[in-house]
Each structure stands twice: as structure tokens, then as C-alpha cells.
Design an enzyme around this catalytic site. Structure first.
Site, PDB file in Angstrom:
ATOM      1  N   GLN A 125       0.822  -1.207   0.000  1.00 22.00           N
ATOM      2  CA  GLN A 125       0.000   0.000   0.000  1.00 22.00           C
ATOM      3  C   GLN A 125       0.858   1.260   0.000  1.00 22.00           C
ATOM      4  O   GLN A 125       0.508   2.260  -0.626  1.00 22.00           O
ATOM      5  CB  GLN A 125      -0.955  -0.032   1.189  1.00 22.00           C
ATOM      6  CG  GLN A 125      -2.023  -1.118   1.035  1.00 22.00           C
ATOM      7  CD  GLN A 125      -2.925  -1.231   2.240  1.00 22.00           C
ATOM      8  OE1 GLN A 125      -3.906  -0.494   2.370  1.00 22.00           O
ATOM      9  NE2 GLN A 125      -2.599  -2.143   3.135  1.00 22.00           N
ATOM     10  N   MET A 144      -2.391  -8.897   1.636  1.00 24.23           N
ATOM     11  CA  MET A 144      -2.664 -10.153   2.342  1.00 24.23           C
ATOM     12  C   MET A 144      -3.556  -9.982   3.568  1.00 24.23           C
ATOM     13  O   MET A 144      -3.733 -10.919   4.359  1.00 24.23           O
ATOM     14  CB  MET A 144      -1.335 -10.791   2.746  1.00 24.23           C
ATOM     15  CG  MET A 144      -0.446  -9.889   3.552  1.00 24.23           C
ATOM     16  SD  MET A 144       1.288 -10.415   3.596  1.00 24.23           S
ATOM     17  CE  MET A 144       1.145 -12.058   4.272  1.00 24.23           C
ATOM     18  N   GLU A 145      -4.164  -8.800   3.718  1.00 24.64           N
ATOM     19  CA  GLU A 145      -4.956  -8.535   4.925  1.00 24.64           C
ATOM     20  C   GLU A 145      -6.110  -9.508   5.104  1.00 24.64           C
ATOM     21  O   GLU A 145      -6.516  -9.810   6.235  1.00 24.64           O
ATOM     22  CB  GLU A 145      -5.480  -7.092   4.888  1.00 24.64           C
ATOM     23  CG  GLU A 145      -4.431  -6.028   5.172  1.00 24.64           C
ATOM     24  CD  GLU A 145      -3.529  -5.723   3.988  1.00 24.64           C
ATOM     25  OE1 GLU A 145      -2.606  -4.906   4.147  1.00 24.64           O
ATOM     26  OE2 GLU A 145      -3.743  -6.303   2.891  1.00 24.64           O
ATOM     27  N   ILE A 146      -6.662 -10.018   3.980  1.00 24.87           N
ATOM     28  CA  ILE A 146      -7.786 -10.948   4.064  1.00 24.87           C
ATOM     29  C   ILE A 146      -7.406 -12.186   4.870  1.00 24.87           C
ATOM     30  O   ILE A 146      -8.246 -12.806   5.534  1.00 24.87           O
ATOM     31  CB  ILE A 146      -8.267 -11.339   2.640  1.00 24.87           C
ATOM     32  CG1 ILE A 146      -9.658 -11.980   2.686  1.00 24.87           C
ATOM     33  CG2 ILE A 146      -7.278 -12.257   1.953  1.00 24.87           C
ATOM     34  CD1 ILE A 146     -10.771 -10.997   2.808  1.00 24.87           C
ATOM     35  N   TRP A 148      -5.730 -12.224   7.486  1.00 19.93           N
ATOM     36  CA  TRP A 148      -5.764 -11.868   8.907  1.00 19.93           C
ATOM     37  C   TRP A 148      -7.165 -11.424   9.330  1.00 19.93           C
ATOM     38  O   TRP A 148      -7.356 -10.891  10.422  1.00 19.93           O
ATOM     39  CB  TRP A 148      -4.767 -10.748   9.191  1.00 19.93           C
ATOM     40  CG  TRP A 148      -3.342 -11.162   8.973  1.00 19.93           C
ATOM     41  CD1 TRP A 148      -2.604 -11.017   7.840  1.00 19.93           C
ATOM     42  CD2 TRP A 148      -2.484 -11.811   9.916  1.00 19.93           C
ATOM     43  NE1 TRP A 148      -1.333 -11.519   8.004  1.00 19.93           N
ATOM     44  CE2 TRP A 148      -1.226 -12.016   9.270  1.00 19.93           C
ATOM     45  CE3 TRP A 148      -2.632 -12.229  11.246  1.00 19.93           C
ATOM     46  CZ2 TRP A 148      -0.155 -12.628   9.915  1.00 19.93           C
ATOM     47  CZ3 TRP A 148      -1.556 -12.827  11.881  1.00 19.93           C
ATOM     48  CH2 TRP A 148      -0.344 -13.024  11.219  1.00 19.93           C
TER      49      TRP A 148
END
Length: 267
Positions: A125, A144-146, A148
Site C-alpha cells: 500500500q 494479504m490482509e484478508i 488476517w
């Protein structure tokens, strides 16, 4: 070559080019609250510096940024929604992590991200906050936040569609898929590939720094305006820019130098 250290961020300036480096190489430049604060501080300083004509943003060592530090992630998970740091607006952003990305749009001149190795989660980002991205073929990008149980919260949901379109942006966000530099260039996320992306970004910045600063400022401002304003507003702004630039001392110097180059080339 003036160099300043702001905690976790180092800024080196030379001949109109400011090189901003996240300085946590031993942690793959993973992100903490301090990194966010230091990036905002440096970005704001550069936004007020009339001597800067181009900025390069990179990480020291073998990574651009591996994303949020795991100890920070654990703290956030424990604290829950109360950890969200929303304050006064900086441009369009209110959350601290968003400001660390958005601040580069407030720097008047072009900002180039030199992406070596991983740019994951928040690291990707931050790269999205630059105007131009140069990456190595073996670099790695992932929101890759999905994985977490959250979403890209540093502007990624708003910036990524501008580069790759809404469909591809949704695919990358909802899968958390990692892609390499070659694929990133193919889909429009990266503008250029180089084996040494930081060196190439510095070379590109040096070339840009040789241009008229006023023209650079207007060029960035007008392209950014195209995302936010109706066409008639953008077209009027082009003419406003032209009126301001034509006949200025800087423009006359550029024309004289260019004509001298052409005459020399003709012998």
C-alpha cells in the site's frame, strides 16, 4: 550529500533528488506505528521543500517492506477496534497508517517507489502511494490482509483499482494472492522492471530532477485531478497551468537551454 535520520526512516538529498528509505532491514522493513509516524514526518518535510524535484521511496536491505510487524499485528488483534488511530485530516486521510501512504500524494513533485523483494500488505500500500513504481522481476506484491480477517486499510481498496481496474483489484484483495514483478507490470501495477530497481528509480529521479520544477508540479497535479474532477474542470486546469508556465523565468531558461542543445546537435 545531506542525510537526516527520522527514527526508522532515513532521507538523503542530492541535486534535487530526495531518497527516502525505511531503515529496518533486519526486520525486512516491517511496519510499526513509529514507521508510519516517521514516513508522515519525512513526507510533510519534503512537501514543503522547494528544492526537491523528485523523490525515491524504498526500503533498505533485501525488502521494500514485508508489511505490518507481527508484534504490531498481535497488539492490534488484542486491542480490537479501539486501536484504530483516527485523527485530524492530512489531505484526504485521517487514520495514521493511511497518512503514511497518502502523504506522498501531497508532495508536489513525482515520487518513485523502488521495489526490491517483498512489498506485502501495508508495504504494497505504501508503494501504491507513489506516482511511479519500478520493481525487480522477482519482487513480490500481495494485499494479504484478508488472511488476517481484515481489509487493506491504508488506502489499498481505493488506490489499487486506479492501476489494475476494479475486477483485478477485487481479485487480489479477496484472495490475498501474491504476484511477482513480471505479473505486476502486466496488469499495470508496476510501470517498469529493473534488476536493481532502487538504482533505476534513482536514475529516473535524477532525469526528472533536471526538468522544470513548475512543470513537474503541474503535471502531477493535473493527472491526479483527472481522478477526482469532471473533464471540464481538468481541461480548464490545463489552460490555467499553461498560462502560469508560459513566459515564466523558468520556462524561458528551459527554452534557451533546449535551443542551445538543438543548435549544438546540428553542428
Amino acid at each position: 550529500m545531506p542525510q537526516t535520520t527520522h527514527g526508522t526512516v532515513v532521507c538523503t538529498s542530492r541535486e534535487g533528488v530526495a531518497h527516502v528509505e525505511i531503515d529496518r532491514a533486519e526486520k525486512l522493513n516491517s511496519l510499526t506505528r513509529e514507521v508510519f509516524e516517521d514516513l508522515v514526518e519525512v513526507g510533510l518535510g519534503l512537501s514543503a521543500d522547494p528544492e526537491v524535484r523528485a523523490v525515491v521511496l524504498s526500503g533498505r536491505g533485501r525488502a521494500f517492506s514485508a508489511g505490518l510487524d507481527l508484534t504490531e499485528m498481535a497488539r492490534i488483534a488484542e486491542a480490537g477496534a479501539g486501536v484504530v488511530d483516527v485523527g485530524d485530516r492530512l489531505g484526504a486521510a485521517r487514520a495514521l497508517a493511511q497518512k503514511a501512504v497518502h502523504v506522498w500524494s501531497l508532495v508536489e513533485v513525482p515520487v518513485i517507489a523502488g521495489v526490491l523483494g517483498p512489498a506485502l500488505g501495508g508495504g504494497m500500500q505504501i508503494a501504491l502511494g507513489a506516482d511511479i513504481r519500478v520493481a525487480s522481476p522477482d519482487s513480490q506484491f500481495s494485499l494479504m490482509e484478508i488472511k488476517w480477517g481484515i481489509i487493506p486499510d491504508m488506502g489499498g481498496t481505493q488506490l489499487l483499482p486506479r492501476f489494475v481496474g476494479p475486477g483485478m483489484a477485487k481479485k487480489l484483495i479477496v484472495t490475498g494472492e501474491a504476484i511477482g514483478g513480471v505479473e505486476a507490470q502486466r496488469i499495470g501495477l508496476v510501470e517498469e522492471l529493473a534488476d536493481d530497481p532502487v538504482a533505476r528509480a534513482l536514475d529516473l529521479a535524477a532525469d526528472i530532477a533536471g526538468k522544470s520544477r513548475a512543470s513537474l508540479v503541474w503535471s502531477k497535479r493535473l493527472v491526479d485531478l483527472s481522478y477526482a474532477a469532471p473533464l471540464e474542470v481538468g481541461l480548464d486546469a490545463e489552460q490555467e497551468a499553461l498560462s502560469e508556465l508560459l513566459g515564466s523565468d523558468e520556462q524561458r531558461q528551459v527554452v534557451e537551454a533546449r535551443l542551445a542543445q538543438l543548435r549544438a546537435a546540428r553542428g
